[in-house]
Design an enzyme around this catalytic site. Structure first.
Site, PDB file in Angstrom:
ATOM      1  N   GLU A 256      37.475  49.818  46.615  1.00 49.91           N
ATOM      2  CA  GLU A 256      36.421  49.978  45.606  1.00 49.91           C
ATOM      3  C   GLU A 256      36.090  48.572  45.131  1.00 49.91           C
ATOM      4  OE1 GLU A 256      34.617  49.611  42.808  1.00 49.91           O
ATOM      5  OE2 GLU A 256      35.838  50.819  41.424  1.00 49.91           O
ATOM      6  N   CYS A 290      32.836  48.163  37.070  1.00 49.20           N
ATOM      7  CA  CYS A 290      32.333  48.091  38.444  1.00 49.20           C
ATOM      8  C   CYS A 290      31.023  48.857  38.585  1.00 49.20           C
ATOM      9  CB  CYS A 290      33.379  48.599  39.426  1.00 49.20           C
ATOM     10  SG  CYS A 290      34.182  50.118  38.944  1.00 49.20           S
TER      11      CYS A 290
HETATM   12  P1  NDP Z   1      39.970  39.945  42.540  1.00 46.65           P
HETATM   13  O1  NDP Z   1      39.347  40.809  43.554  1.00 46.65           O
HETATM   14  O2  NDP Z   1      40.317  38.568  42.930  1.00 46.65           O
HETATM   15  O3  NDP Z   1      41.314  40.599  41.961  1.00 46.65           O
HETATM   16  C1  NDP Z   1      41.635  41.981  42.030  1.00 46.65           C
HETATM   17  C2  NDP Z   1      43.107  42.141  42.360  1.00 46.65           C
HETATM   18  O4  NDP Z   1      43.382  41.647  43.669  1.00 46.65           O
HETATM   19  C3  NDP Z   1      44.014  41.367  41.429  1.00 46.65           C
HETATM   20  O5  NDP Z   1      45.200  42.116  41.194  1.00 46.65           O
HETATM   21  C4  NDP Z   1      44.309  40.127  42.239  1.00 46.65           C
HETATM   22  O6  NDP Z   1      45.469  39.472  41.824  1.00 46.65           O
HETATM   23  C5  NDP Z   1      44.468  40.712  43.625  1.00 46.65           C
HETATM   24  N1  NDP Z   1      44.343  39.753  44.702  1.00 46.65           N
HETATM   25  C6  NDP Z   1      43.794  38.508  44.679  1.00 46.65           C
HETATM   26  N2  NDP Z   1      43.853  37.952  45.910  1.00 46.65           N
HETATM   27  C7  NDP Z   1      44.422  38.871  46.726  1.00 46.65           C
HETATM   28  C8  NDP Z   1      44.728  38.898  48.113  1.00 46.65           C
HETATM   29  N3  NDP Z   1      44.437  37.886  48.925  1.00 46.65           N
HETATM   30  N4  NDP Z   1      45.291  40.012  48.632  1.00 46.65           N
HETATM   31  C9  NDP Z   1      45.561  41.074  47.853  1.00 46.65           C
HETATM   32  N5  NDP Z   1      45.307  41.093  46.520  1.00 46.65           N
HETATM   33  C10 NDP Z   1      44.745  40.013  45.958  1.00 46.65           C
HETATM   34  O7  NDP Z   1      39.016  39.948  41.285  1.00 46.65           O
HETATM   35  P2  NDP Z   1      38.944  38.893  40.103  1.00 46.65           P
HETATM   36  O8  NDP Z   1      39.851  39.408  39.077  1.00 46.65           O
HETATM   37  O9  NDP Z   1      39.164  37.500  40.523  1.00 46.65           O
HETATM   38  O10 NDP Z   1      37.413  39.023  39.705  1.00 46.65           O
HETATM   39  C11 NDP Z   1      36.434  38.416  40.538  1.00 46.65           C
HETATM   40  C12 NDP Z   1      35.146  39.190  40.487  1.00 46.65           C
HETATM   41  O11 NDP Z   1      35.346  40.501  41.023  1.00 46.65           O
HETATM   42  C13 NDP Z   1      34.625  39.410  39.087  1.00 46.65           C
HETATM   43  O12 NDP Z   1      33.875  38.331  38.666  1.00 46.65           O
HETATM   44  C14 NDP Z   1      33.827  40.665  39.247  1.00 46.65           C
HETATM   45  O13 NDP Z   1      32.540  40.330  39.687  1.00 46.65           O
HETATM   46  C15 NDP Z   1      34.553  41.429  40.349  1.00 46.65           C
HETATM   47  N6  NDP Z   1      35.453  42.463  39.845  1.00 46.65           N
HETATM   48  C16 NDP Z   1      35.214  43.750  40.199  1.00 46.65           C
HETATM   49  C17 NDP Z   1      36.016  44.760  39.715  1.00 46.65           C
HETATM   50  C18 NDP Z   1      35.781  46.166  40.055  1.00 46.65           C
HETATM   51  O14 NDP Z   1      36.045  47.028  39.240  1.00 46.65           O
HETATM   52  N7  NDP Z   1      35.362  46.482  41.253  1.00 46.65           N
HETATM   53  C19 NDP Z   1      37.104  44.494  38.794  1.00 46.65           C
HETATM   54  C20 NDP Z   1      37.340  43.104  38.538  1.00 46.65           C
HETATM   55  C21 NDP Z   1      36.507  42.142  39.043  1.00 46.65           C
HETATM   56  P3  NDP Z   1      45.408  38.350  40.684  1.00 46.65           P
HETATM   57  O15 NDP Z   1      44.305  38.708  39.747  1.00 46.65           O
HETATM   58  O16 NDP Z   1      46.700  38.478  40.025  1.00 46.65           O
HETATM   59  O17 NDP Z   1      45.191  37.083  41.392  1.00 46.65           O
END
Ligand code: NDP
Length: 482
Positions: A256, A290
């Site tokens: 998602e 989202c």
């Molecule tokens: P990310 O996609 O980076 O983070 C989501 C999760 O994935 C976190 O737990 C993160 O860990 C983890 N993660 C990061 N890198 C990896 C990897 N290589 N493999 C597996 N898991 C990983 O989102 P961000 O928090 O950085 O937000 C970035 C952008 O994403 C926002 O600006 C927004 O536009 C969007 N976003 C969308 C969401 C949604 O509901 N679909 C929710 C949040 C953000 P950690 O954070 O600990 O590094």
């Protein structure tokens, strides 16, 4: 540092869930500081794990999975219902922790609402039926479709709705006989670990564990040979990384990945009547959602009235520290997100767009507050329209021709949600059918329901969550033929 794996059951009889007890249960005094995004104060400290911690958690989950799967479905249902009761008993301290760590207000569709959704989702998941399906029974052949557990599920979550999304991943996985290892966002680990702590007060040992940490912990989980399925909510870029890292072991994935949802307002609306719905469609969780409305296309006949009605609603919605009961909007959860919103609004201003309200943050004030911002007279190619702002800023684009509006709504490579606003339901449904989005709401935007499947189109991801489809997504179909 102590082990970051949180699976310790609480003695619910003697351990009244208070804020202090919950925080103590998930705090490591030597761990990483977690800051309140409204004040910059330290909320707590959490131990961040390593790849070795993931390995241990996965081994534990694998060892526990056969016994969990061997329980009767009715037992797992009963435990999910007890878990929902445990969340309700801890609702206020969980909401306070969520509010302090994530920033969202207690009131409005925010922290208390999110905690309430967690128990509601557990109950709905417990009530969902997935009967064995007889697919052929013609006298010669008798074939049935069963759904078996996948094994160990890795649940990787974001920081915007950290508790609710964890429950969306965990509840169906547990119900179907899987064990789960959760990896919360580095920005909101306390809320999620506290939630797991409460759930583990009723669940058997080791079926649900959590490892806090940064992206490397998520990467280890999504590439781990002992993980059979990954449930992920977050950015498209990380979703793509997970697809790559999971390829070696051919993991099942539910992704998602958010989006940049369009809303189309037809000329027959009553602007005042739809303004509050439009507002919350865009600004729920201060825009950090989202499936929030992130670009609004309004027919020229009602453009000025819709803008004026939205400004009136926006000005009446108080923003501030989440623990202050009157607030319904909060800060951005982290500085990086604040910078994205500020950059995109500045790009809009520089292009000559009209800032109807907001756009002028108090840079001396503590916290990551960005004011509710409405931007009119903006071109569809502007970065504030084309990029996901994920914050409290809504671009409002004028259109003359419905064909043009549909083309603009569909032109991006993401498609999680969309909405159509009209007083003619049939007309709205006809437009909805042409939109490239996993869900299209009519006269609303972003509402989810535990029995209604939810998933994305294009780069918003794949796989469905919720309801019977959500149970199937954390199971392996097996045909018994004979
Ligand atoms: P990310 O996609 O980076 O983070 C989501 C999760 O994935 C976190 O737990 C993160 O860990 C983890 N993660 C990061 N890198 C990896 C990897 N290589 N493999 C597996 N898991 C990983 O989102 P961000 O928090 O950085 O937000 C970035 C952008 O994403 C926002 O600006 C927004 O536009 C969007 N976003 C969308 C969401 C949604 O509901 N679909 C929710 C949040 C953000 P950690 O954070 O600990 O590094």
């Amino acid at each position: 540092m102590t082990t970051p794996t949180v699976a310790t059951p609480v003695d619910t009889a003697s351990d009244t869930p208070t804020y202090e007890r919950l925080l103590t249960a998930v705090t490591d005094p030597d761990g990483r500081e977690v800051l309140d995004p409204a004040t910059g104060e330290v909320v707590g400290r959490v131990a961040f794990g390593s790849a070795a911690d993931v390995d241990r958690a996965v081994a534990t989950a694998r060892a526990a999975q056969p016994a969990w799967a061997a329980r009767a479905d009715s037992e797992r249902i009963d435990l999910l219902l007890k878990a929902a009761d445990a969340i309700d008993a801890a609702a206020e301290p969980l909401a306070e922790l969520l509010s302090r760590e994530q920033g969202k207000p207690l009131n409005g569709p925010n922290a208390r609402f999110e905690v309430g959704a967690c128990s509601a989702w557990l109950r709905a998941t417990a009530a969902t039926e997935l009967p064995v399906e007889t697919v052929v029974d013609d006298g010669d052949t008798h074939a049935e479709l069963h759904y078996r557990p996948v094994g160990v599920v890795g649940a990787i979550g974001p920081w915007n709705w950290p508790m609710m999304i964890t429950i969306w991943q965990v509840a169906p996985a547990l119900r179907m006989g899987n064990t789960v290892v959760v990896k919360p966002s580095e920005h909101t680990p306390l809320s999620v670990l506290a939630l797991l702590h409460v759930l583990n007060g009723v669940l058997p040992a080791d079926v649900l564990t959590g490892v806090a940490g940064e992206g490397d912990v998520g990467a280890r989980l999504s590439s781990h040979a002992g993980v059979d399925k990954v449930m992920f909510t977050g950015s498209t870029a990380t979703g793509q990384a997970i697809i790559k890292s999971s390829a070696e072991t051919v993991k099942r994935l539910t992704l998602e990945l958010g989006g940049n949802d369009a809303g189309i307002v037809l000329p027959d609306v009553d602007p005042k009547a739809i303004a509050e719905g439009l507002f919350w469609g865009a600004f729920i969780n201060t825009g950090q959602t989202c499936a929030a409305l992130k670009r609004l296309y309004v027919h020229t006949d009602v453009y000025d009235e819709v803008c004026a009605a939205l400004v009136e609603v926006a000005k009446a919605m108080p923003m501030g520290r989440g623990l202050d009961e009157q607030n319904v909007l909060g800060p951005l959860q982290n500085r990086a997100q604040y910078e994205i919103v500020a950059r995109l609004v500045e790009a809009a201003r520089d292009s000559g767009a009209t800032i109807l309200t907001g756009g002028d943050p108090d840079t001396d004030a503590p916290g990551h507050f960005y004011p509710t911002t409405l931007v009119a007279d903006i071109d569809d190619q502007n970065p504030l329209v084309a990029e996901e702002q994920f914050g409290p800023a809504l671009p409002i684009v004028r259109y003359d021709d419905l064909e043009e509006a549909v083309a603009m709504a569909n032109r991006l490579d993401v498609g999680l949600g969309a909405s159509v606003w009209s007083s003619d339901r049939d007309a709205a449904r006809a437009v909805a059918a042409r939109l490239e989005a996993g869900t299209v709401w009519i006269n609303a935007h972003g509402g989810v329901h535990p029995m209604i499947p939810f998933g994305g189109h294009k780069r918003s991801g794949y796989g469905l969550e919720f309801g019977a489809e959500g149970l199937k997504a954390v199971a392996v179909p097996q045909v018994i033929n004979g």
